[in-house]
Scaffold this motif. Structure first.
Motif, PDB file in Angstrom:
ATOM      1  N   UNK A   1     -41.811 -33.912  25.908  1.00  0.00           N
ATOM      2  CA  UNK A   1     -41.851 -34.096  24.499  1.00  0.00           C
ATOM      3  C   UNK A   1     -41.087 -33.021  24.047  1.00  0.00           C
ATOM      4  N   UNK A   2     -40.454 -33.040  22.842  1.00  0.00           N
ATOM      5  CA  UNK A   2     -39.849 -32.191  22.328  1.00  0.00           C
ATOM      6  C   UNK A   2     -40.412 -31.678  20.877  1.00  0.00           C
ATOM      7  N   UNK A   3     -41.213 -30.752  20.943  1.00  0.00           N
ATOM      8  CA  UNK A   3     -41.960 -30.482  19.538  1.00  0.00           C
ATOM      9  C   UNK A   3     -41.545 -29.182  18.967  1.00  0.00           C
ATOM     10  N   UNK A   4     -41.289 -29.301  17.549  1.00  0.00           N
ATOM     11  CA  UNK A   4     -40.584 -28.248  17.023  1.00  0.00           C
ATOM     12  C   UNK A   4     -41.565 -27.967  15.808  1.00  0.00           C
ATOM     13  N   UNK A   5     -42.174 -26.739  15.857  1.00  0.00           N
ATOM     14  CA  UNK A   5     -42.948 -26.192  14.780  1.00  0.00           C
ATOM     15  C   UNK A   5     -44.164 -27.235  14.418  1.00  0.00           C
ATOM     16  N   UNK A   6     -44.667 -27.864  15.497  1.00  0.00           N
ATOM     17  CA  UNK A   6     -45.716 -28.727  15.513  1.00  0.00           C
ATOM     18  C   UNK A   6     -45.455 -30.108  15.403  1.00  0.00           C
ATOM     19  N   UNK A   7     -44.256 -30.443  15.183  1.00  0.00           N
ATOM     20  CA  UNK A   7     -43.878 -32.044  14.963  1.00  0.00           C
ATOM     21  C   UNK A   7     -42.984 -32.193  16.037  1.00  0.00           C
ATOM     22  N   UNK A   8     -43.311 -33.439  16.725  1.00  0.00           N
ATOM     23  CA  UNK A   8     -42.398 -33.993  17.810  1.00  0.00           C
ATOM     24  C   UNK A   8     -41.157 -34.585  17.359  1.00  0.00           C
ATOM     25  N   UNK A   9     -40.231 -34.459  17.868  1.00  0.00           N
ATOM     26  CA  UNK A   9     -38.769 -34.524  17.511  1.00  0.00           C
ATOM     27  C   UNK A   9     -38.141 -35.707  18.326  1.00  0.00           C
ATOM     28  N   UNK A  10     -39.012 -36.169  19.145  1.00  0.00           N
ATOM     29  CA  UNK A  10     -38.354 -37.490  20.124  1.00  0.00           C
ATOM     30  C   UNK A  10     -39.387 -38.524  20.008  1.00  0.00           C
ATOM     31  N   UNK A  11     -40.416 -38.609  18.709  1.00  0.00           N
ATOM     32  CA  UNK A  11     -41.464 -39.525  18.742  1.00  0.00           C
ATOM     33  C   UNK A  11     -42.230 -39.697  19.903  1.00  0.00           C
ATOM     34  N   UNK A  12     -42.645 -38.657  20.361  1.00  0.00           N
ATOM     35  CA  UNK A  12     -43.506 -38.605  21.463  1.00  0.00           C
ATOM     36  C   UNK A  12     -42.720 -38.760  22.829  1.00  0.00           C
ATOM     37  N   UNK A  13     -41.559 -39.060  22.736  1.00  0.00           N
ATOM     38  CA  UNK A  13     -40.996 -39.439  24.183  1.00  0.00           C
ATOM     39  C   UNK A  13     -40.336 -38.199  24.840  1.00  0.00           C
TER      40      UNK A  13
END
Length: 313
Positions: A56-68
């Protein structure tokens, strides 16, 4: 050395009958000093580069890949142990339509490309890093393409930053991050991110040669404000500020790092009343990200390889 010479001279006077003049001259001369090697000068230039595979790619607590999963890479030019500039890229997933068939207002960008430069230098145990980063999202849908205000804006934006670190010893390192933008994700809302970091390195106790391991974490706060979308079809609103954190353990072998990390935030995903917005079916997470299931507890595993041209020599 003078003290040694005085003691030696006293011994010579006491035993003059058995020690010749030549021997006295030798003992009273200064002892030779072993030359100390001068520290190697910092290289004039180098190019660092690396790749990462992550669940996953998480930026400041938010996934940037929709969990992928994410595939990421970077290259960075370093000059005179002061100046640097580089490019970093990752796949992203900002779907314009959510799992319920509703419009999200997102731009369906094909990737994230970060262009950055700055000054970085180390004085003893302290390192200061100040710079500029531009977040570019190629392949975005044009404003109002899917209807009035869909999407309302394109999300390219910039931030300036200051990132100090201090190495307490070979085990403990602490640091901080301060970022500012005048238009968070192109929304027109100012954004300030402040965080503290800590790292505990256990490599000195590793029983296996070239294998290291450490634990690290970050606690930060993202301040957001009133949007200024500049779109006649969408009213401006207040973006909620929030706290975010992560903690993990990493194992290193030469240029490779395996990282296992937990991310969390105070962003909510359930229906709620959000100040400055009103009723939000996807909570504060939906207000900030446009999606429901990209916040909350997230567990990420990643494998990365990082090196430089000079390290390969």
């Amino acid at each position: 050395m003078n003290k040694i010479a005085v003691v030696a001279a006293s011994m010579l006077l006491a035993g003059a009958a058995s020690v010749g003049a030549a021997g006295a001259a030798d003992l009273s001369s200064p002892m030779p000093l072993k030359a100390v090697a001068a520290p190697e000068p910092a290289p004039m230039w180098d190019v660092a580069f690396g790749v990462k595979l992550a669940t996953d790619y998480v930026f400041r607590g938010i996934s940037q890949t929709d969990g992928n999963a994410a595939v990421q890479g970077y290259a960075e030019l370093r000059l005179f142990d002061w100046i640097y500039g580089g490019v970093w890229a990752s796949n992203v997933d900002f779907p314009p339509i959510n799992q319920f068939g509703g419009y999200t207002g997102l731009t369906d960008a094909s990737a994230e490309v970060d262009l950055y430069f700055g000054l970085r230098h180390t004085w003893g145990a302290f390192t200061a890093d100040v710079g500029f980063v531009y977040y570019y999202y190629p392949g975005e849908i044009g404003v109002n393409t899917l209807g009035a205000g869909l999407p309302a804006v394109n999300i390219d934006y910039w931030e300036v930053y200051f990132k100090p670190t201090y190495v307490i010893n070979d085990v403990f390192t602490v640091g901080g991050n301060l970022y500012y933008t005048n238009s968070y994700a192109g929304s027109g809302s100012s954004g300030t991110y402040l965080s503290g970091t800590a790292k505990i390195d256990f490599t000195k106790w590793s029983p296996v040669k070239d294998v290291g391991f450490y634990v690290s974490g970050e606690l930060g706060y993202q301040w957001l404000g009133q949007t200024d979308l500049g779109n006649i079809f969408v009213a401006n609103y207040e973006l909620p500020s929030y706290t975010t954190w992560n903690v993990g353990v990493a194992f290193t072998y030469k240029a490779a790092t395996l990282d296992l990390r937990y991310y969390g935030s105070t962003l909510s995903s359930g229906p709620s009343y959000v100040s400055g917005v009103g009723y939000a079916p996807f909570g504060t997470c939906g207000v900030v990200s446009g999606l429901q299931n990209v916040c909350g507890d997230r567990y990420v595993a990643s494998l990365s390889f990082d090196t430089s041209f000079l390290a390969l020599k």
